[in-house]
Design an enzyme around this catalytic site. Structure first.
Site, short mmCIF file in Angstrom:
data_model
loop_
_atom_site.label_atom_id
_atom_site.label_comp_id
_atom_site.label_asym_id
_atom_site.label_seq_id
_atom_site.Cartn_x
_atom_site.Cartn_y
_atom_site.Cartn_z
N LYS A 22 -35.58 47.82 71.70
CA LYS A 22 -35.05 48.05 70.35
C LYS A 22 -36.04 47.54 69.30
O LYS A 22 -36.33 48.24 68.33
CB LYS A 22 -33.70 47.32 70.19
CG LYS A 22 -33.25 47.17 68.74
CD LYS A 22 -31.94 46.42 68.60
CE LYS A 22 -32.05 44.94 68.49
NZ LYS A 22 -32.37 44.38 67.17
N ASN A 23 -36.51 46.32 69.49
CA ASN A 23 -37.32 45.72 68.42
C ASN A 23 -38.75 46.24 68.36
O ASN A 23 -39.50 45.87 67.47
CB ASN A 23 -37.28 44.18 68.52
CG ASN A 23 -35.92 43.66 68.04
OD1 ASN A 23 -35.15 44.42 67.42
ND2 ASN A 23 -35.62 42.41 68.32
N ARG A 92 -30.99 44.69 58.50
CA ARG A 92 -32.17 43.95 58.04
C ARG A 92 -33.46 44.72 58.32
O ARG A 92 -34.41 44.67 57.53
CB ARG A 92 -32.19 42.58 58.73
CG ARG A 92 -33.52 41.88 58.63
CD ARG A 92 -33.42 40.43 58.32
NE ARG A 92 -34.73 39.79 58.37
CZ ARG A 92 -35.26 39.12 57.37
NH1 ARG A 92 -34.61 38.98 56.24
NH2 ARG A 92 -36.45 38.57 57.49
N CYS A 116 -26.68 38.60 56.93
CA CYS A 116 -26.73 38.43 58.36
C CYS A 116 -26.10 37.10 58.73
O CYS A 116 -26.34 36.10 58.08
CB CYS A 116 -28.20 38.44 58.78
SG CYS A 116 -28.41 38.14 60.50
N ARG A 121 -32.37 34.36 56.41
CA ARG A 121 -33.32 35.45 56.61
C ARG A 121 -33.82 36.10 55.31
O ARG A 121 -33.59 37.28 55.05
CB ARG A 121 -32.74 36.48 57.56
CG ARG A 121 -32.29 35.86 58.87
CD ARG A 121 -31.73 36.87 59.82
NE ARG A 121 -32.72 37.50 60.64
CZ ARG A 121 -32.50 38.55 61.41
NH1 ARG A 121 -31.33 39.09 61.44
NH2 ARG A 121 -33.45 39.07 62.14
N PRO A 122 -34.50 35.33 54.48
CA PRO A 122 -35.06 35.91 53.26
C PRO A 122 -36.23 36.86 53.57
O PRO A 122 -36.63 36.98 54.74
CB PRO A 122 -35.57 34.68 52.50
CG PRO A 122 -35.75 33.61 53.51
CD PRO A 122 -34.83 33.91 54.65
N ASP A 124 -39.15 36.65 51.61
CA ASP A 124 -40.23 36.14 50.77
C ASP A 124 -41.62 36.33 51.39
O ASP A 124 -42.60 36.60 50.68
CB ASP A 124 -40.00 34.66 50.44
CG ASP A 124 -39.77 33.82 51.69
OD1 ASP A 124 -39.13 34.31 52.63
OD2 ASP A 124 -40.27 32.69 51.74
N ASP A 303 -33.16 35.13 70.92
CA ASP A 303 -32.21 36.21 71.21
C ASP A 303 -31.53 36.03 72.57
O ASP A 303 -30.55 36.73 72.86
CB ASP A 303 -32.93 37.57 71.18
CG ASP A 303 -33.35 37.94 69.78
OD1 ASP A 303 -32.78 37.41 68.81
OD2 ASP A 303 -34.27 38.77 69.64
N ARG A 396 -25.04 47.96 68.42
CA ARG A 396 -26.28 48.01 67.63
C ARG A 396 -27.48 47.94 68.56
O ARG A 396 -28.54 48.47 68.23
CB ARG A 396 -26.35 46.80 66.69
CG ARG A 396 -25.56 46.90 65.43
CD ARG A 396 -25.83 45.67 64.58
NE ARG A 396 -27.25 45.38 64.58
CZ ARG A 396 -27.79 44.16 64.57
NH1 ARG A 396 -27.04 43.09 64.52
NH2 ARG A 396 -29.09 44.00 64.58
N1 EPU Z 1 -38.17 34.21 57.38
C1 EPU Z 1 -38.35 33.83 56.07
N2 EPU Z 1 -38.94 34.68 55.20
C2 EPU Z 1 -39.32 35.92 55.58
C3 EPU Z 1 -39.14 36.32 56.91
C4 EPU Z 1 -38.56 35.44 57.79
O1 EPU Z 1 -37.99 32.73 55.69
O2 EPU Z 1 -39.85 36.65 54.72
C5 EPU Z 1 -37.55 33.27 58.30
C6 EPU Z 1 -36.21 33.76 58.80
O3 EPU Z 1 -35.19 33.43 57.89
C7 EPU Z 1 -36.07 33.03 60.11
C8 EPU Z 1 -37.53 32.93 60.61
O4 EPU Z 1 -38.34 33.15 59.46
O5 EPU Z 1 -35.58 31.74 59.91
C9 EPU Z 1 -37.88 33.89 61.67
O6 EPU Z 1 -37.66 35.16 61.18
P1 EPU Z 1 -38.39 36.37 61.82
O7 EPU Z 1 -39.04 37.11 60.70
O8 EPU Z 1 -39.20 35.97 62.98
O9 EPU Z 1 -37.15 37.16 62.33
P2 EPU Z 1 -37.01 38.65 62.12
O10 EPU Z 1 -38.35 39.25 62.13
O11 EPU Z 1 -36.13 38.90 60.96
C10 EPU Z 1 -36.99 39.40 64.62
C11 EPU Z 1 -36.05 40.17 65.47
C12 EPU Z 1 -34.82 39.31 65.74
C13 EPU Z 1 -35.27 38.04 66.44
C14 EPU Z 1 -36.33 37.33 65.60
C15 EPU Z 1 -36.92 36.12 66.27
C16 EPU Z 1 -36.37 42.46 64.82
C17 EPU Z 1 -35.84 43.65 64.12
N3 EPU Z 1 -35.63 41.38 64.75
O12 EPU Z 1 -36.27 39.09 63.44
O13 EPU Z 1 -34.00 40.07 66.60
O14 EPU Z 1 -34.17 37.19 66.63
O15 EPU Z 1 -37.42 38.23 65.29
O16 EPU Z 1 -37.52 36.47 67.45
O17 EPU Z 1 -37.42 42.52 65.42
C18 EPU Z 1 -31.98 40.85 67.49
O18 EPU Z 1 -32.64 41.69 68.11
O19 EPU Z 1 -30.75 40.63 67.70
C19 EPU Z 1 -32.63 40.02 66.48
C20 EPU Z 1 -31.96 39.31 65.59
#
Ligand code: EPU
Length: 421
Positions: A22-23, A92, A116, A121-122, A124, A303, A396
């Site tokens: 998926k990811n 997201r 979420c 999960r901002p 920024d 995850d 999902r």
């Molecule tokens: N974060 C920020 N600012 C940003 C981006 C992220 O503060 O601009 C923070 C997040 O709030 C979090 C941390 O950084 O505390 C990690 O966030 P990350 O960006 O790694 O998570 P993500 O990219 O939003 C992806 C997967 C998630 C998985 C995480 C961690 C996708 C679509 N989503 O999320 O998958 O948990 O990496 O490995 O690839 C799922 O599949 O159920 C899922 C939630």
């Protein structure tokens, strides 16, 4: 309201095959916007998150043909700069379209992605990265606008490791002028997989899968074909399900190299696993509690934290589960306690599990995708009847889960409350 009804306590048997990741799928779909040519994606799971991204692609003006786990995306007519906010807010991962649209069309106004339950999960880091690449960024509480005639390569230092932010900036920088370096990049296997696909379409990305990624900008990204890697989180969920139910099952079509820390931690609990080149067999095991910390790849994935915690309710002794990535991803443990587990929350990031506990069926609401799957596993372990509600969350990310689990001998049905008298 649709829900799953599980009659637990049965041993499972047989084989279950893992779907495409998926990811990775979500990012390759967004990357299709970088090109004007046709992109074909194979091994695409039939899940709700993919349905939502297809709706966004069509809203942008692309055409999408879907058949037998294959997507053919024709992005030639994309020129919309304001995707429909209601579609963007639904998940997201919609944020992944921002960079490619900016690079392709020069301007984009996007609603902030949906809320979420697992944490704040901002976005920024995405916005800081686009700014570093030379975009003008105007933000208010509802939406943000990005503008740039031509993006310029830059050195981007990520303040901490973030998966989708790394992927977004990596793909956006492909069409920037000059070279971009991303420092402190995430290393999840889906990132080098995405880079390999983009490179096959003419991008010049090196270092994906390491903390430093270098992208030499190119004039054009052509179309191409991408076969998705196996979903390591789905694979890990099924392996944990086999162990938790004390079953011998064979989880096939996975890549064990993507599950090394998962396998090591499972073996530390005493799990009896046979690891093949593309499969794992679980066998009934005497499990003991351990200390587990989630970590960015190659560490133990956040995850799989919820399924692992369910497993630890069946292990002898104390386990300490430390969720280091998200501040809201342990609240489902309350639901496991309703089923009879002994879990104490120390703070939002840590719980102590005292096992083994006899779980019994309850009616539970799925809070998010991964905790939802954990509740399904708990239902399969528990005696009596478990009802899992809010199953959209599970669908999902897990394709056709009912018939696949039935294939293993599970007693699970999907029912629609409105149709039951
Ligand atoms: N974060 C920020 N600012 C940003 C981006 C992220 O503060 O601009 C923070 C997040 O709030 C979090 C941390 O950084 O505390 C990690 O966030 P990350 O960006 O790694 O998570 P993500 O990219 O939003 C992806 C997967 C998630 C998985 C995480 C961690 C996708 C679509 N989503 O999320 O998958 O948990 O990496 O490995 O690839 C799922 O599949 O159920 C899922 C939630």
């Amino acid at each position: 309201m649709e829900k799953y009804i599980i009659k637990g306590g049965l041993e499972l048997h047989g084989e279950i095959s893992v779907s495409g990741a998926k990811n990775e799928a979500l990012k390759v779909i967004a990357a299709a916007v970088l090109s004007e040519d046709v992109c074909t994606i194979k091994n695409v799971p039939d899940i709700e998150d993919i349905n939502r991204l297809i709706e966004i692609l069509e809203d942008l003006g692309a055409t999408v043909e879907r058949s037998d786990h294959r997507l053919v995306i024709n992005p030639a007519k994309i020129n919309k700069t304001e995707p429909t906010p209601e579609l963007i807010r639904k998940l997201r991962a919609s944020v992944m379209f921002a960079g490619p649209l900016l690079a392709r069309v020069g301007e984009v106004t996007m609603a902030h992605p949906g809320g979420c339950v697992i944490g704040q999960r901002p976005i920024d880091m995405f916005l800081a990265g686009f700014r570093a690449l030379g975009a003008e960024v105007i933000e208010n509480e509802h939406q943000y606008t990005l503008r740039a005639k031509k993006l310029k390569g830059a050195k981007i230092v990520m303040p901490w490791i973030a998966v989708t932010a790394t992927e977004s900036l990596m793909m956006t920088a492909c069409l920037a002028e000059g070279t971009t370096t991303i420092i402190n990049a995430a290393m999840e296997p889906e990132i080098p997989a995405l880079a390999d696909y983009l490179n096959s379409c003419g991008a010049k990305i090196s270092g994906a899968g390491t903390p430093i990624i270098t992208i030499a900008g190119v004039e054009k990204i052509s179309g191409g074909t991408c076969a998705l890697i196996p979903d390591r989180i789905e694979a890990g969920s099924f392996v944990i399900m086999g162990l938790a139910t004390g079953s011998e099952i064979k989880v096939t079509n996975l890549n064990p190299n993507h599950l090394e820390t998962v396998i090591t931690n499972l073996q530390k609990t005493g799990a009896n696993l046979e690891i093949g080149s593309d499969y794992i067999i679980t066998r009934p095991s005497k499990l003991k509690g351990i200390e587990l910390r989630t970590h960015e790849y190659p560490g133990f994935p956040t995850d799989l934290q919820a399924p692992f915690t369910v497993l630890m309710t069946q292990a002898k002794g104390i386990s300490l589960i430390h969720e280091t990535i998200y501040e809201g991803r342990l609240f489902y443990t309350d639901k496991l306690n309703q089923m009879g587990a002994h879990i104490i929350m120390c703070d939002p990031h840590r719980v102590i599990v005292n096992g083994p506990a006899e779980l019994s069926g309850k009616t539970l609401e799925s809070p998010d995708l991964r905790a939802g799957m954990a509740l399904v596993i708990a239902g399969l372990v528990a005696s009596g009847k478990t009802a899992v509600e809010n199953i959209y969350q599970i669908e999902r990310g897990y394709e056709n889960i009912i018939s696949r689990l039935k294939g293993l001998g599970a007693n699970i049905e999907k029912i629609d409350d409105c149709l039951v008298k």
